[in-house]
Design a protein around this motif. Structure first.
Motif, short mmCIF file in Angstrom:
data_model
loop_
_atom_site.label_atom_id
_atom_site.label_comp_id
_atom_site.label_asym_id
_atom_site.label_seq_id
_atom_site.Cartn_x
_atom_site.Cartn_y
_atom_site.Cartn_z
N TYR A 1 0.86 -1.19 0.00
CA TYR A 1 0.00 0.00 0.00
C TYR A 1 0.89 1.23 0.00
CZ TYR A 1 -4.19 2.74 1.14
OH TYR A 1 -5.26 3.61 1.11
N GLY B 1 -4.76 -0.29 -2.63
CA GLY B 1 -5.55 -1.43 -2.18
C GLY B 1 -4.64 -2.50 -1.62
N HIS B 2 -5.17 -3.71 -1.57
CA HIS B 2 -4.36 -4.82 -1.10
C HIS B 2 -3.12 -4.95 -1.98
CE1 HIS B 2 -3.39 -8.48 0.97
NE2 HIS B 2 -3.18 -9.06 -0.19
N ASP C 1 -7.93 5.46 6.68
CA ASP C 1 -7.21 5.11 5.46
C ASP C 1 -6.44 3.81 5.62
OD1 ASP C 1 -6.64 5.92 2.76
OD2 ASP C 1 -4.56 6.14 3.39
N ASN C 2 -6.46 3.01 4.55
CA ASN C 2 -5.74 1.73 4.52
C ASN C 2 -6.19 0.83 5.67
OD1 ASN C 2 -3.99 -0.30 3.78
ND2 ASN C 2 -2.15 0.69 4.59
N TYR C 3 -7.47 0.91 6.03
CA TYR C 3 -7.94 0.10 7.15
C TYR C 3 -9.42 -0.24 6.99
CZ TYR C 3 -7.27 -1.81 11.86
OH TYR C 3 -7.16 -2.65 12.94
N ILE D 1 -10.91 -1.67 3.77
CA ILE D 1 -10.68 -0.86 2.57
C ILE D 1 -9.19 -0.63 2.30
CG2 ILE D 1 -12.90 0.36 2.65
CD1 ILE D 1 -11.14 2.79 3.77
N GLY D 2 -8.34 -1.51 2.81
CA GLY D 2 -6.91 -1.35 2.57
C GLY D 2 -6.24 -2.70 2.51
#
Lengths: 290, 290
Positions: A156, A180-181, B84-86, B179-180
């Protein structure tokens, strides 16, 4: 189900720390600042995104990007692609139209940097297993080592170099960020040249494109890039003040261990006993003022 | 660097297929529809997000969610957290204020479903290594098996159950979506109860919250949930038409192999020879009309 002390810790005579305790106990020399010549400031959609470049892992690409930024290639271009769970990508929307495309002061092709020789790269391994190779860090960058090569990994917020069909078609003028992933199957297929240090949320929250591969279907949807500057061209008082934990430090090794044993941090009920490289997230902090 | 045929394939007498070729060659019985009683339709911020629930892996939680949805618990509540990213998280913003919180027709606590006994669960393993356990799929859901237990894994778009400090404090009234990058260290610490089938981009592109843990700092920022309905309460003509590849099928096994060997798909220059579970992404398609 609280974690038992690993035998190695008992033998070494220290109690394992949680991740915040590791940070609190770290020494000042285990942190570093951003080098201005390796930092990019991107003003986009009214926000600023700050990147650190990885010249050790992609020297030629970083050189190209510095040239493009200094000649203001990106200023006035736009984000043209936002694909959910994948990437945000920017560059010249007319790149494939020779009559309209913006002039680049660099050659159109570049020998790709899908990996560099492992010899001479200071690589700090972290515990595996990892299906893609040996996981570790190179000066703050998540990386993979395998068969004598090492490459920055698609985690990320990684900054990558878009390319067309030909492997040498990515010269740094078309860039993307992972939102994303981690698409680590892209490793060794595109060059990773840096990562977002601050402001990834301004990219990851953009409206997704509805065209093929997440490209915006209309010019009106594109997100304008006001400018990208190299840190060394940003007035000192406007630069991001941040310290990054050195990934070759003892505290970083303890931090990785703490991330695999989250019950030390509270709330967690069960330790995974493992952390994958893209969930390590190198600690950052505001520098203490003298 | 094109992939060589694996020896096993040569012995079996078939050429390995790329991922689209696998889908094209699949048989109709290798696909399934969504069961209406296991499907949620969430109307939020003017968009619809569709979820599939996983009753095999979280039967009690799914039961609670069905009850809450049927009594319209979520209708008029909001998304209150976007980190974010989580995760994106929703529920009652007044949940911690007994005087103001919305009444729930279920008990406040629920014995957690951080894993179910592996015996009796049809688990399709995929090739490892995987640092968290044995990776595989259970009826379309990414899962991990270890020490006689199996649990749905925190991949992108997984639907999880928020909880407070106590492990039994997550009853299904507070939900989140990843979402991450997959936060698999949360596995066995919170219950995963389903996943997004359609519309994840409407959650992942929301403005990030600026409060602690990504909570919105003002009520005005919250994203209103118009309603959540169970598929069986949605008129048949309004339901999402989608087919999902059966993860216990031969075609799915071939698909996973194709994802580890992307050079078969073109563009890729180098195969990773491996794909991690959260990058497999179970194929979906619109059903063919009779």
């Amino acid at each position: 189900m609280k974690a038992l002390l690993p035998l190695a810790c008992l033998l070494a005579g220290f109690a394992p720390l949680g991740s915040q305790a590791v940070i609190d106990a770290s020494r000042p020399e285990e942190w570093r600042a951003l080098a201005p010549e390796n930092t990019l400031y991107m003003e986009v959609g009214g926000n600023t995104v700050v990147f650190e470049l990885a010249p050790e892992l992609a020297p030629r690409t970083v050189g190209n990007i510095r040239t493009l930024v200094r000649e203001r290639y990106f200023d006035g271009l736009s984000i043209n692609r936002v694909q959910d769970n994948y990437v945000v990508q920017w560059g010249d929307p007319d790149a494939e139209n020779p009559a309209a495309q913006r002039r680049q002061g660099i050659p159109a092709t570049l020998s790709p940097e899908f990996g560099v020789p492992a010899a001479g790269i200071a690589f700090t391994p972290i515990p595996g297993p990892d299906g893609f190779g040996e996981p570790g860090f190179v000066n703050g960058f998540a990386a993979t080592r395998k068969n004598g090569a090492v490459w920055a990994t698609h985690c990320y917020a990684a900054l990558g170099v878009g390319r067309a069909e030909a492997a040498d078609s990515g010269n740094g003028a078309e860039l993307y960020v992972v939102i994303g992933h981690a698409p680590r199957h892209l490793d060794r297929n595109v060059t990773i040249t840096g990562r977002v240090i601050s402001g990834s949320e301004h990219l990851s929250s953009l409206k997704r494109g509805t065209g093929a591969l997440g490209f915006y279907e209309t010019a009106a949807e594109r997100v304008p890039i006001t400018r990208i500057r190299l840190g060394s061209d940003v007035p000192e008082g406007e630069r991001l003040s941040v310290e990054i934990m050195r990934t070759d430090s003892a505290s970083f090794r303890a931090f990785v261990d703490a991330r695999a044993h989250r019950t030390r941090d509270g709330w967690f009920d069960s330790d995974s006993g493992f952390i994958d490289i893209c969930n390590v997230r190198v600690p950052q902090r505001m520098p203490s003022r003298p």
